[in-house]
Each structure stands twice: as structure tokens, then as C-alpha cells.
Scaffold this active site. Structure first.
Site, short mmCIF file in Angstrom:
data_model
loop_
_atom_site.label_atom_id
_atom_site.label_comp_id
_atom_site.label_asym_id
_atom_site.label_seq_id
_atom_site.Cartn_x
_atom_site.Cartn_y
_atom_site.Cartn_z
N SER A 292 -3.19 -2.26 -7.11
CA SER A 292 -3.17 -3.57 -6.44
C SER A 292 -4.54 -3.82 -5.85
CB SER A 292 -2.15 -3.56 -5.31
OG SER A 292 -2.67 -2.80 -4.22
N ASP A 293 -4.89 -5.09 -5.65
CA ASP A 293 -6.12 -5.31 -4.92
C ASP A 293 -5.83 -5.01 -3.45
OD1 ASP A 293 -8.74 -7.84 -5.16
OD2 ASP A 293 -8.63 -5.93 -4.11
N TRP A 294 -6.85 -4.91 -2.68
CA TRP A 294 -6.75 -4.44 -1.29
C TRP A 294 -5.63 -5.13 -0.52
CZ3 TRP A 294 -10.57 -1.41 1.58
CH2 TRP A 294 -10.27 -1.29 2.91
#
Ligand code: GLC
Length: 748
Positions: free
Chosen positions: A288-290
Site C-alpha cells: 500500500s502507499d503510505w
């Protein structure tokens, strides 16, 4: 503590498979067996730990979670599978040591945003895209991987392959511009560069295609904003570079912050399960992105982290970067029969498989070698390579009266502007060690090294944004003593990049005022524009005789710009993104549809997009860029329309001639238009190009081979089809500078 003898497991499996004769298959089977064997020993908590990624303590690249507890202890307990943002082998070793104290000693992955270089900073990706030179782009990523892997990093969160048509979006600097074909080639080159001879090579890092998907289409160019688009556009424009990265063997994907048509990407089954892991058969893992898993609460898509974890895992997000949704909720979700263990097993296996492929189980410290770290960074040949691709990234926008290249006989040159002696500004956003300036060269320094007898007078003139004119007098005084004025203007590194969307993308006014003062001295003025995005600078574009767009060129920017200014390198860059005249024109891109009332010129009414207060055309078109020399496209005398069967290839050729006095490279671009199709096709699409070096007076025959793939497109069911009928072939020096046109018919 369980001792697992991977070697024995591996040997037995390999021996068994080698009998079948396929080494690669054998190795993969051997790894799959090791993964299964390890998984069988893992508790549910340990499996969930592999799905959990924490930020290190070097630099947060997102909203930092409060109360992070003790990460080292969590690693020792097997609750962490990967970390990011930890710099240097000494520091990284402490984290790997902790992992080696866990029950099963599963090594950590160490990720970092190695976007355009590690210790040596290369041009920003949008700058490199201007080179249209796949070999150079691949080499840039290769060097970045060599330096990063020598520093303990085994995973880069790159290439960013988001198509971007909106320069208000700060992350345009990170990608390859607006075109799916060019973007796909560059995605391939970067994946190959980062992964080199394959995962497991000591100088390879895992690449990561991001941000899946359509992040660059954020409404209003506002970062993290919603994306609303038809599936036709998604498949035709935004997905191709991701598919190219996957076909190039990219090890991982990263999803995006945006919602797509009302569903956050990180919880989007259509994107991650149906397309990526289903239709495309992706075997790597998705990070996942941050914090994006937890951010589905903000989206209003789930009510809490418990539900976020369920939705994200079911939608195919394998690893949770920094939201802690997985580590804090997956066990309970299993106990509550909301999530089957099989989904956790699948995600854990995808991650473990990459760790085996990277050789981390054979030697968890193989990338953590302080001696290698010392010798691999900042090597002279890699610095030279950075200078080379920086030169190639520069775009010559204007050169009236052949003001450039500068003559070595000039007595005095005034070097003026807030970026004339800048170093860290040239490294731009996503530069890992922006304050480390060794081996960085400013424009002034670069020019000084090549100035010969010419005297250089430097004056900063103004700052990048504040409105003080206090430095103008010095600049004017310097200009009055000079034969030519060279100006360096543009953006600071924090003006374009992540979370740097702007409603006003004009060159800061104080800088354009300084340019006007310099012009008013009556001396010839050369302006170099250094930025991460296309800026708007209409007065300068209309009134300054020579203009170079240099982007942020990285550590060797000063040398590269001097090479071009003095003619040691003839600029060959072409714009990978359209430059608007005004923010009001955005989105503006070359591969648009014709509409029922196509624009006839710049100021026609009752026709497409005719603003009554602005010409229709962009300031600079996709594919535009000049050279110090000129090129002639000599068509063959006779060419009749011919038919082409869809199983044939059609050769289109012509002669290119260098009609100027400098050797130079021309990027010959081939565009195709399907004249009648359902659904519609754009007025032109880039389908091939050649970058050709010709000596003065030299001619060369250039041949393009048209094949069925170049004519295929997605119908409204997202099936790749071709339709018979007439096609137009356009060959030229830019999307708005077509030199040859031909038509042919595709017959069944
Ligand atoms: C950032 C970016 C992403 C990056 C990640 C880790 O928010 O969106 O591109 O790789 O976080 O730094």
C-alpha cells in the site's frame, strides 16, 4: 529456535526439477517449495508480521503515526516484514540484527524512494524522459540500484509510471509525462535498470511500479484527490505503463492514494484482483502507499481500521505500509471468520517468495556491507554517466539568430539568477541526500571550468520567490559589462513534488521581472529554466532569444548545462509533456479526440475548445525540442495509398538529412491516426520513434514498420481490437511539427 537448512531443501528440489530440464522453472519450483515449507512453520501472528511495513527513523515521507512504540522489539517478535527510510549499512544492520533474533529469523526487506539516484543524483524522471533515450534511462536506474544495493537497500519504490496530463500536479516531476507509448518504454527501461541481471544479483534492487492506478488524473491536479474516468481512458492511457512494467518483470506494485470512480485504489478489487493479479497474472506483491489502507476511513469507505484491513486484504493489498491496520486487526478478523487464513497465506507467500529470490535467506546481510558501500558510491564513471544523461535531458526551446552555442571568443559573460550558483536546487524533489553536495556542480561552476579566456561575472539578482529587488542593481551592473547574459531561473526543490500541487505554475514573478531588466540592457539574453514541472513563462518565451528547459538535472547539472551552452553537446531533448499557455488551458494534451467541431486554428469560434481569450494551441507541444542544427525530412517522390492486411507489416521510409553545421540527434516521431473507429481514436498517437545522430550534411534512410499492434485499441468492453479502415501516418519532429503524411488501409 528452529534451524532450517534451506540449502538441503533447495538442493533436493533443484535436483528433482533439473531432471525436467528447465533451470529457471526448477529454481522457481525450488523457491516455491521453500516458501511452502517455511509457511508451514509460521504462526498466524508471524504470517501477519510479514504483511506489516514500518517507516524507519531517517525521514518520514508521509504523515507519521504517533506513538510508534518500539519497532526494534516488534521486529524481534516477528511482527515486521519490511521497513523503509533507513539510510546506510550501519543503521540497516541494527534492524536486520533484530530480525535475526526472531523465532524464524525471517530477514527484513529495506525499501527506499530511490527515484532518480541514490548518492549521485540523476535528472528527475521527467527530465530523463525528455532524452527519449532508453539506454541512458536504463543506465541511470542501473547506477542508482548499484549504489542503493551497496548501501543496504534491496527495494526501491520506483519507477513511478503514472501518466500525467496536468502540470498543476506536483508529481509530474516523478514520471514520464503524458504519453502511454513513451511512458511504457520508459517504465520498461527503469524496471530493467533497477532489477539488472535479475533478483538475487548483488547489485539488483526490487523495483516497484507505482501508483496503481490513475493517480496522475487527480481532479484539478490536486494531489491525493479523487479520480473519475471512463474505463476506456483508464485502459487506453493510464494502464499501459503498468502493464509494460509487469511485462518487464517488476517485482512489486504500489497502490495509490486516490479513489478511482468511488473506490479507493487500496480497496479496489477491480484494479488489484481482476486486472493486476487476475487478467495480468501478477505474481509479485502489492504494497500500500503510505497509510493508504487506514486512509480508507478518511475516504469514508470503511468505518475503522478493522474494516479497512478486511477490505484491503480482500482487494489484493499484500503489505500495509505504515497504517498498522493489518498488524492490529488481521488476527481478530480471522478469529471472527471475516478473513480466511488463505488470503493471509497468499499475501505472506508473495512477500516471502521475493525474499528468497533476493537471496536474503541465504544471507540476510548480503546487501549490508560497509566496505562495498564505501567503494560503490560516487565512482568517476557513474558521475560521468550522470553528466551524460543530464545533457540529453535538456530541451532547447528557442535559439533566435543562433545565439547558442556560446562562442569561446566572448570576452565577458554575466551569469545571473537565483539558480545560477545553486547546487542542491538542481537535485530537485525526491533527492535522497539533498544537503550532501560533494560532486555536485552548479551552472556557474560548470561554466567556469569551460570558460577558457572568457570572464564570468556572477550576480544572484534575486531570490527564488520573495519579492526583494535588492539584488537587481548588481545584476544590471554585471550585465552592462557583459557581451552575453546567461540566466538561471526556476523553482526550489520544494515547489514541485509530492503534496506540491499548485494553482499558479508561472515562473515566480520576481524572476520574470529580473529577466525583463536583463533584456532591457540590450544585451543578448539566454535563459535556462530549472524546474520539476512545466512552468508558464509567456513573457520570457516571447521576448528572450534563447531558452533552454533543463528541469532539475541532478549532481552533474552544472557540467551538463555548460556542455550544451558551449556546444560540446548539441541539445536533443524533446518535451514528454505539453506546456500550457495558461492554467486555464489545463488539461491540455496532444492525443485528444477531434470532436464534432474540431479547432480550425488558434482563434476560431463555434469550434472545439476555442477560448475567446486565449489561442487554442499550447505554448510548447508534446515532442517539441530544437537543435543547434536543422533536419530535413525528404519524402520519397511517389507514394500511393496501399492496403495492409492485419497480419502484415507495412514499411514506411523516408530520408532524414542534417542540413545544418553541427552534428546532432533528431528524435523522429511516428504518429498514427485511425480515421474512422468505434469508439473514437485520438487525432494522433505516438507509436514509434528513432533518435538518430547525423553529421552535418549527412543523410540516412529511416524506416518504420507498421504492425497490427500499433493499430490495436481497447473497445468499450476493454478488449484489445483492430478495426479495418483508413489510417493516417504522420512523421515529424514534434506532435505539432509533422513533416510527412501518408495514408493506408487496413483490410481484414
Ligand atoms: C509516499 C509516496 C510514495 C512513496 C511512499 C514511501 O507518500 O506517495 O510514492 O514511495 O510514500 O516513501
Amino acid at each position: 529456535m528452529i534451524k532450517i537448512n534451506w540449502k538441503v531443501i533447495g538442493m533436493l528440489t533443484l535436483a528433482g526439477c533439473l531432471v525436467t530440464g528447465n533451470k529457471a522453472l526448477a529454481q522457481q519450483d525450488s523457491i516455491d517449495l521453500k516458501v511452502e515449507s517455511l509457511l508451514g512453520k509460521m504462526t498466524l501472528a508471524e504470517k501477519i508480521g510479514q504483511l506489516n511495513q514500518y517507516n524507519g527513523d531517517w525521514e518520514a515521507t508521509g504523515p507519521v503515526t504517533k506513538d510508534v512504540g518500539n519497532k526494534i522489539n516488534e521486529i524481534k517478535q516477528g511482527r515486521v516484514g519490511a521497513v523503509l527510510n533507513i539510510m546506510g549499512t550501519t543503521h540497516i544492520r541494527t534492524f536486520q540484527d533484530a530480525a535475526m533474533q526472531s523465532r524464524l529469523k525471517i530477514p527484513l526487506l529495506f525499501g527506499q524512494d530511490v527515484i532518480h539516484g541514490y548518492r549521485i543524483t540523476f535528472p528527475i524522471p521527467l527530465g530523463e524522459a525528455s532524452s527519449w533515450d532508453m539506454k541512458a534511462i536504463e543506465q541511470s536506474a542501473r547506477i542508482a540500484a548499484t549504489e542503493a544495493s551497496a548501501s543496504g537497500i534491496n527495494w526501491t519504490f520506483a519507477p513511478m509510471v503514472d501518466i500525467a496530463r496536468d502540470p498543476r500536479w506536483g508529481r509530474v516531476m516523478e514520471g514520464a509525462g503524458e504519453d502511454p507509448y513513451l511512458g511504457s518504454l520508459i517504465a520498461t527501461a527503469r524496471v530493467k535498470g533497477f532489477q539488472g541481471n535479475g533478483l538475487g544479483s548483488i547489485d539488483a534492487v526490487m523495483a516497484c511500479a507505482k501508483h496503481f492506478a490513475a493517480y496522475g488524473a487527480a481532479i484539478g491536479g490536486r494531489d491525493y484527490n479523487s479520480v473519475d474516468m471512463g474505463l476506456h481512458t483508464l485502459w487506453e492511457i493510464y494502464l499501459p505503463p503498468f502493464k509494460a512494467a509487469l511485462d518487464a518483470g517488476v517485482a512489486t506494485f504500489m497502490n495509490s492514494f486516490n479513489d478511482l470512480n468511488g473506490i479507493p485504489a487500496t480497496g479496489n478489487n477491480y484494479l488489484q484482483r481482476d486486472i493486476l493479479k487476475g487478467k495480468w497474472g501478477f505474481k509479485g506483491f502489492v504494497v500500500s502507499d503510505w497509510g493508504s489502507i487506514g486512509e480508507m476511513i478518511n475516504h469514508g469507505y470503511v468505518k475503522d481500521n478493522y474494516e479497512a484491513a478486511e477490505v484491503a486484504l480482500k482487494a489484493g493489498s499484500d503489505m500495509d505500509m505504515e497504517s498498522r491496520s493489518y498488524i492490529n486487526n488481521l488476527s481478530k478478523l480471522v478469529a471472527d471468520n471475516k478473513v480466511p487464513v488463505s488470503l493471509i497465506d497468499d499475501a505472506a507467500k508473495r512477500i516471502l517468495r521475493k525474499k528468497f529470490e533476493m537471496g536474503l535467506f541465504d544471507d540476510p546481510y548480503r546487501f549490508i556491507n560497509a566496505k562495498r558501500e564505501k567503494t560503490a558510491l560516487n565512482t568517476p564513471e557513474n558521475i560521468e554517466a550522470a553528466r551524460d544523461i543530464a545533457r540529453k535531458s535538456i530541451v532547447l526551446l528557442k535559439n533566435e539568430h543562433q545565439l547558442l552555442p556560446l562562442s569561446k571568443d566572448l570576452k565577458t559573460i554575466a551569469v545571473i539568477g537565483p539558480l545560477a550558483n545553486a547546487k542542491k536546487e538542481l537535485k530537485g524533489f525526491w533527492s535522497l541526500e539533498i544537503d550532501k553536495n560533494e560532486n555536485n556542480v552548479s551552472l556557474l561552476e560548470g561554466m567556469q571550468k569551460q570558460a577558457g579566456q572568457t570572464k564570468l561575472i556572477y550576480a544572484q539578482g534575486c531570490n527564488i520567490t520573495d519579492n526583494s529587488r535588492v539584488g537587481f542593481a548588481d545584476a544590471i551592473a554585471a550585465a552592462q559589462k557583459a557581451d552575453v547574459i546567461v540566466m538561471a531561473v526556476g523553482e526550489a526543490p520544494d515547489m514541485t513534488g509530492e503534496a506540491k500541487s499548485k494553482s499558479n505554475i508561472r515562473l515566480p514573478d520576481i524572476q520574470e521581472q529580473l529577466i525583463k531588466e536583463m533584456k532591457a540592457t540590450g544585451k543578448p539574453v539566454v535563459v535556462l529554466l530549472m524546474a520539476g514541472r512545466p512552468m508558464i513563462f509567456n513573457w520570457t518565451a516571447d521576448n528572450v532569444p534563447a531558452i533552454l528547459y533543463t528541469w532539475w538535472l541532478g549532481s552533474q547539472g552544472g557540467n551538463a548545462m555548460a556542455d550544451v551552452l558551449y556546444g560540446n553537446y548539441n541539445p536533443s531533448g524533446k518535451l514528454p509533456i505539453t506546456f500550457p499557455r495558461s492554467e486555464g488551458q489545463i488539461p491540455i494534451y496532444y492525443n485528444h479526440y477531434n470532436t464534432g467541431r474540431p479547432a480550425q486554428g488558434d482563434n476560431d469560434l463555434y469550434y472545439k475548445s476555442a477560448y475567446i481569450d486565449l489561442p487554442n494551441s499550447p505554448r510548447y507541444a508534446f515532442g517539441y525540442g530544437l537543435s543547434y542544427t536543422t533536419f530535413e525530412y525528404q519524402d520519397d517522390p511517389f507514394y500511393s495509398k496501399i492496403a495492409m492486411k492485419d497480419n502484415q507489416t507495412l514499411a514506411i521510409s523516408f530520408v532524414l538529412k542534417n542540413t545544418g553545421k553541427y552534428a546532432g540527434e533528431e528524435v523522429v516521431q511516428l504518429y498514427i491516426r485511425d480515421l474512422v473507429s468505434q469508439p473514437l481514436r485520438p487525432v494522433k498517437e505516438l507509436k514509434d520513434f528513432r533518435k538518430i545522430l547525423l553529421q552535418p550534411g549527412e543523410s540516412r534512410r529511416v524506416t518504420f514498420n507498421i504492425n497490427k499492434n500499433m493499430l490495436s485499441f481497447y473497445n468499450d468492453k476493454q478488449e484489445l481490437i483492430t478495426q479495418p479502415g483508413d489510417f493516417q501516418v504522420m512523421i515529424g519532429s514534434a506532435s505539432n511539427d509533422i513533416r510527412l503524411q501518408r495514408t493506408f488501409e487496413l483490410v481484414n
